[in-house]
Scaffold this motif. Structure first.
Motif, PDB file in Angstrom:
ATOM      1  N   UNK A   1       0.847  -1.181  -0.033  1.00  0.00           N
ATOM      2  CA  UNK A   1      -0.281   0.220  -0.076  1.00  0.00           C
ATOM      3  C   UNK A   1       0.836   1.010  -0.035  1.00  0.00           C
ATOM      4  N   UNK A   2       1.411   1.722  -1.136  1.00  0.00           N
ATOM      5  CA  UNK A   2       2.024   3.003  -1.162  1.00  0.00           C
ATOM      6  C   UNK A   2       1.054   4.023  -0.916  1.00  0.00           C
ATOM      7  N   UNK A   3       1.794   5.257  -0.682  1.00  0.00           N
ATOM      8  CA  UNK A   3       0.954   6.454  -0.590  1.00  0.00           C
ATOM      9  C   UNK A   3       1.019   7.539  -1.631  1.00  0.00           C
ATOM     10  N   UNK A   4       0.291   8.233  -1.660  1.00  0.00           N
ATOM     11  CA  UNK A   4       0.486   9.191  -2.705  1.00  0.00           C
ATOM     12  C   UNK A   4       0.377  10.632  -2.361  1.00  0.00           C
ATOM     13  N   UNK A   5       1.064  11.593  -2.780  1.00  0.00           N
ATOM     14  CA  UNK A   5       1.139  13.059  -2.916  1.00  0.00           C
ATOM     15  C   UNK A   5       1.021  13.613  -4.073  1.00  0.00           C
ATOM     16  N   UNK A   6       0.155  14.517  -4.397  1.00  0.00           N
ATOM     17  CA  UNK A   6       0.195  15.416  -5.504  1.00  0.00           C
ATOM     18  C   UNK A   6       0.937  16.564  -5.363  1.00  0.00           C
ATOM     19  N   UNK A   7       1.766  17.001  -6.158  1.00  0.00           N
ATOM     20  CA  UNK A   7       2.581  18.148  -5.903  1.00  0.00           C
ATOM     21  C   UNK A   7       2.082  19.213  -7.013  1.00  0.00           C
ATOM     22  N   UNK A   8       2.297  20.547  -6.722  1.00  0.00           N
ATOM     23  CA  UNK A   8       2.196  21.625  -7.876  1.00  0.00           C
ATOM     24  C   UNK A   8       0.721  21.706  -8.190  1.00  0.00           C
TER      25      UNK A   8
ATOM     26  N   UNK B   1      -5.557   1.430  -8.623  1.00  0.00           N
ATOM     27  CA  UNK B   1      -6.585   0.259  -8.219  1.00  0.00           C
ATOM     28  C   UNK B   1      -7.153  -0.665  -9.110  1.00  0.00           C
ATOM     29  N   UNK B   2      -7.731   0.177  -9.980  1.00  0.00           N
ATOM     30  CA  UNK B   2      -8.538  -0.618 -11.184  1.00  0.00           C
ATOM     31  C   UNK B   2      -7.500  -1.236 -12.166  1.00  0.00           C
ATOM     32  N   UNK B   3      -6.335  -0.749 -12.574  1.00  0.00           N
ATOM     33  CA  UNK B   3      -5.671  -1.156 -13.615  1.00  0.00           C
ATOM     34  C   UNK B   3      -4.464  -2.199 -12.855  1.00  0.00           C
ATOM     35  N   UNK B   4      -3.737  -1.594 -12.040  1.00  0.00           N
ATOM     36  CA  UNK B   4      -2.585  -2.441 -11.419  1.00  0.00           C
ATOM     37  C   UNK B   4      -3.046  -3.103 -10.340  1.00  0.00           C
ATOM     38  N   UNK B   5      -4.190  -2.898  -9.857  1.00  0.00           N
ATOM     39  CA  UNK B   5      -4.581  -3.818  -8.674  1.00  0.00           C
ATOM     40  C   UNK B   5      -3.952  -3.232  -7.348  1.00  0.00           C
ATOM     41  N   UNK B   6      -3.430  -2.308  -7.398  1.00  0.00           N
ATOM     42  CA  UNK B   6      -2.553  -1.815  -6.174  1.00  0.00           C
ATOM     43  C   UNK B   6      -3.534  -0.786  -5.492  1.00  0.00           C
ATOM     44  N   UNK B   7      -3.547  -0.659  -4.291  1.00  0.00           N
ATOM     45  CA  UNK B   7      -4.340   0.326  -3.510  1.00  0.00           C
ATOM     46  C   UNK B   7      -3.195   1.400  -3.102  1.00  0.00           C
ATOM     47  N   UNK B   8      -3.244   2.553  -3.833  1.00  0.00           N
ATOM     48  CA  UNK B   8      -2.562   3.710  -3.636  1.00  0.00           C
ATOM     49  C   UNK B   8      -3.205   4.876  -2.963  1.00  0.00           C
ATOM     50  N   UNK B   9      -2.744   4.923  -1.517  1.00  0.00           N
ATOM     51  CA  UNK B   9      -3.599   5.454  -0.584  1.00  0.00           C
ATOM     52  C   UNK B   9      -3.210   7.086  -0.790  1.00  0.00           C
ATOM     53  N   UNK B  10      -4.098   7.617  -1.087  1.00  0.00           N
ATOM     54  CA  UNK B  10      -3.970   9.172  -1.317  1.00  0.00           C
ATOM     55  C   UNK B  10      -3.901  10.304   0.010  1.00  0.00           C
ATOM     56  N   UNK B  11      -2.808  10.825   0.113  1.00  0.00           N
ATOM     57  CA  UNK B  11      -2.750  11.446   1.439  1.00  0.00           C
ATOM     58  C   UNK B  11      -3.027  12.887   1.374  1.00  0.00           C
ATOM     59  N   UNK B  12      -2.779  13.540   0.212  1.00  0.00           N
ATOM     60  CA  UNK B  12      -3.066  14.671   0.012  1.00  0.00           C
ATOM     61  C   UNK B  12      -2.215  15.491  -1.110  1.00  0.00           C
ATOM     62  N   UNK B  13      -2.481  16.873  -0.988  1.00  0.00           N
ATOM     63  CA  UNK B  13      -1.767  17.727  -2.436  1.00  0.00           C
ATOM     64  C   UNK B  13      -0.942  18.832  -1.605  1.00  0.00           C
ATOM     65  N   UNK B  14       0.068  19.217  -2.508  1.00  0.00           N
ATOM     66  CA  UNK B  14       0.749  20.616  -2.293  1.00  0.00           C
ATOM     67  C   UNK B  14       0.310  21.628  -3.377  1.00  0.00           C
ATOM     68  N   UNK B  15      -0.028  22.740  -3.072  1.00  0.00           N
ATOM     69  CA  UNK B  15      -0.506  23.751  -3.785  1.00  0.00           C
ATOM     70  C   UNK B  15       0.834  23.998  -4.756  1.00  0.00           C
ATOM     71  N   UNK B  16       0.508  24.444  -6.040  1.00  0.00           N
ATOM     72  CA  UNK B  16       1.274  25.427  -6.624  1.00  0.00           C
ATOM     73  C   UNK B  16       1.470  26.632  -6.354  1.00  0.00           C
ATOM     74  N   UNK B  17       2.485  27.107  -5.765  1.00  0.00           N
ATOM     75  CA  UNK B  17       2.611  28.470  -5.293  1.00  0.00           C
ATOM     76  C   UNK B  17       4.011  29.103  -5.531  1.00  0.00           C
ATOM     77  N   UNK B  18       3.828  30.483  -5.546  1.00  0.00           N
ATOM     78  CA  UNK B  18       5.414  31.239  -5.919  1.00  0.00           C
ATOM     79  C   UNK B  18       6.103  30.941  -4.667  1.00  0.00           C
ATOM     80  N   UNK B  19       5.670  30.948  -3.497  1.00  0.00           N
ATOM     81  CA  UNK B  19       6.443  30.868  -2.252  1.00  0.00           C
ATOM     82  C   UNK B  19       7.508  29.720  -2.190  1.00  0.00           C
TER      83      UNK B  19
END
Lengths: 329, 346
Positions: free
Chosen positions: A239-246, A264-282
């Motif tokens: 069960x890997x975890x996922x973070x989306x950046x930008x 999940x559907x294609x690989x059959x692997x449960x990718x646990x979505x943790x959250x995202x990081x905004x795209x930001x100039x800072x």
């Protein structure tokens, strides 16, 4: 707010099991420049600010820059010193970061020495890392799907994959997840004929037609039904975890769920979505001024989103995750 | 986790079996977005044809599950294939919507508690009622024919293993069930009349015997383990007999001939179609009788094998279909399985 949540989450965990080994969190994902170091550095700061002891490990063998994300100059001691036995104990190469409770093992500068690390050296290194006296270790992995990176990822108790909303990044992340799973099977499988099948599967242009773990299970089940079931069970435990950046738009925010579902559907692997990081100039502003984002811009939206991710990680650490690879090495 | 080709409709839509209508809708809309042509999430994963297939399956799943009646039928189908649909034990999570829905259909067996074991109890209760009915009706001369219809109705429910079959026991609702016994007793003309009008000649067999048989046949249902194999035990004789009767009773004689079966016969989708047509069954009718979705039946006949449930279920389907169509079960299963394997090895 999130910091309080984190601190609460932390207390029982430390008290419960005093002799337990250190948790390792690894942050990986195929491509470079997708925010692995940014996330590692700032997750580390958020944990340290929640009064946990943290050591960051720059395992990007050859392309280390974690120190920059922490606003530091290149430390003198590095992982390479330990690997090449210039330093006797791994603790000797931990440097202070200026954040209380947060230590850093900087990446090796001598590219060749570490990138070509031998298998036995790697195992020794991983075992030593786990023995470091701290609460949490966060490893920043290098790009690519080399066996070294995959093994570091699999040896962690929580493995986070980062990606940005671009097709190339998605492609790399999927490849990374798939490869990591095959690599895990390769470690678990002792029988040579089946190892061959797994090796075949790892080659994306293989002639057996295996393109997904599902396909692999089917092929293996034909040879040995019981084994097929066993493989399927391994699929469920990975069960890997996922973070989306930008993340720039609402669509991007949903991308995490979409990617997790597709995986999940294609690989059959449960990718646990943790959250995202905004795209930001800072992000690049702080990078430019060589300061740690969470310290320089603690009230930015990006800082808040990182705190949210930190809480999600802390919640999962409380469930006492344990690496499968750790048990067999 | 299963390949999406092997997932049932609930798994496909990523919902629990007792999902409420609004949640189902939400999940469906989300999946539509995720796997739509504008989604980036599928990039580098799915081949174009796989995406088309997945989208079609999602549409199918939604079409069935969003319609309460079809959903219930699908649940029964699932249950027959799986032994039991994992509906039980999740009652605590039921939302108010679910409860409202359950209340709206008092005649149906509560979806969320419907296990095979309970289905067995329901059948027991049904047969008890049927027995009383039969005994009561058999007391009068005129009642006998009806009594036999009732007994046959029980057989039919058993064969179909449908929890909702209770309604079928209403004499009006009995779908022209002709007791097997009538074959021996009635003359061909009488049979025709009897079949057409459900107005049987009184027969000498005691209805009580039919009753006992029904009781015996009930036993296997008590077991929690049940699969396609048991299905065939349950309905063995009366199903095929009934099939024959049906043709005799309802259909005009202009039916295509039954395909010739010999050593050269290839058991393929076309043979299924010919046999079905020879029986005078439309696809809809076969779907209704077998409770197998028409979609799968059509795929079997057209040999569109890439869109079928897992092989183990298909084998169960095939046995059941073969039995209904009067084809050799072993040969049908063997033949079609081979064709499926050939197709998947290409």
């Amino acid at each position: 707010m999130n910091q309080e949540t984190m601190t609460e989450l932390r207390v029982p965990q430390v008290r419960e099991e005093e002799k337990r080994e250190t948790f390792i969190v690894a942050i990986g994902g195929g491509k470079g420049g997708i925010g692995k170091s940014l996330l590692t550095a700032n997750l580390g700061i958020s944990f340290a600010q929640s009064r946990m002891k943290v050591v960051l490990v720059d395992a990007d063998l050859g392309g280390s820059n974690l120190h920059t994300c922490l606003g530091m100059d290149l430390p003198e001691a590095s992982l390479g010193d330990f690997v090449n036995r210039r330093a006797e104990k791994i603790e000797d190469v931990i440097v202070e970061t200026g954040v209380a409770g947060l230590g850093l093992i900087s990446g090796a500068e001598d590219y060749l020495g570490s990138a070509n690390i031998k298998y036995t050296q790697k195992i020794r290194l991983l075992k030593q890392i786990r023995k470091i006296d701290t609460d949490v270790i966060i490893m920043d992995l290098g790009s690519g799907t080399s066996f070294n990176m995959l093994d570091f990822f699999l040896y962690s108790d929580l493995g986070i994959v980062t990606m940005i909303p671009e097709p190339t990044s998605l492609e790399n992340s999927y490849r990374f997840i798939r490869s990591a799973f095959y690599r895990l099977l390769r470690h678990l499988e002792k029988s040579l004929p089946f190892r061959k099948v797994i090796d075949e599967a790892m080659d994306p242009h293989n002639e057996t037609g295996i393109r997904t773990p599902h396909d692999l299970v089917r092929v293996v089940a034909k040879m040995d039904p019981e084994r097929g079931e066993q493989y399927r069970a391994y699929m469920d435990t990975f069960r890997p975890l996922l973070v989306i950046n930008q993340v720039r738009s609402v669509d991007d925010e949903e991308l995490g769920v979409a990617v997790s579902t597709a995986c999940r559907k294609y690989l059959g692997i449960d990718l646990d979505y943790l959250g995202y990081i905004n795209y930001d100039d800072v992000v690049w502003k702080t990078a430019r001024s060589r300061a740690a984002l969470l310290r320089q811009e603690p009230d930015s939206a990006v800082a808040k989103s990182i705190w949210e991710i930190a809480v999600q990680v802390a919640v999962r650490l409380r469930e006492n995750p344990s690496s499968t690879l750790k048990k067999i090495l | 986790m299963r390949d999406f080709r092997e997932q049932n409709f609930y798994e496909l839509l990523e919902v629990k079996p007792h999902v409420s209508q609004p949640d189902l809708e939400r999940s469906y809309q989300r999946l539509k977005r995720f796997f739509g042509s504008r989604s980036v999430a599928t990039y580098a994963l799915f081949q174009p044809d796989e995406l088309v297939l997945l989208r079609r399956r999602i549409e199918d799943a939604y079409r069935i599950l969003s319609d309460p009646e079809r959903r219930q039928r699908y649940n029964s189908e699932l249950e027959r294939m799986d032994g039991k649909l994992e509906l039980a034990g999740t009652a605590a999570e039921d939302s108010a919507v679910d409860e409202a829905e359950a209340e709206a259909q008092p005649a149906s067996i509560g979806e969320s508690h419907y296990t095979l074991h309970e289905a067995g109890n329901v059948f027991r209760r049904l047969t008890d009622e049927a027995r009383q009915n039969i005994e009561r009706k058999a007391g009068t001369q005129e009642g006998r024919g009806e009594a036999e219809d009732l007994a046959a109705g029980v057989f039919d429910s058993l064969a179909n293993k449908e929890g909702q079959a209770g309604n079928d026991l209403e004499p009006d609702a009995i779908d022209q069930n002709i007791p097997v016994e009538s074959e021996e007793v009635a003359t061909p003309e009488a049979e025709q009349t009897a079949a057409a009008e459900s107005d049987l000649e009184p027969v000498d067999e005691l209805p009580a015997e039919a009753d006992t048989e029904a009781g015996d046949d009930l036993e296997p249902l008590e077991s929690d383990e049940s699969g396609p194999d048991e299905l065939e035990v349950l309905g063995e004789e009366d199903l095929s007999a009934q099939g024959d009767e049906k043709v005799a009773a309802e259909e005009k004689p202009i039916l295509p001939p039954m395909p010739e079966i010999n050593e050269q016969t290839i058991y393929n989708g076309e043979l299924l179609r010919q046999a079905r047509e020879a029986k005078g069954f439309s696809l809809e009718k076969l779907a209704d009788k077998t409770k197998i979705s028409i979609y799968f039946l059509r795929n079997l006949e057209n040999e569109v094998f890439d869109d079928l449930p897992a092989l183990v279920y298909v084998r169960g389907y095939l046995k059941f279909i073969a039995q209904l169509l009067g084809l050799d079960k072993e040969a049908t299963v063997k033949g079609l399985t081979e064709r499926i394997n050939q197709a998947s090895n290409k």
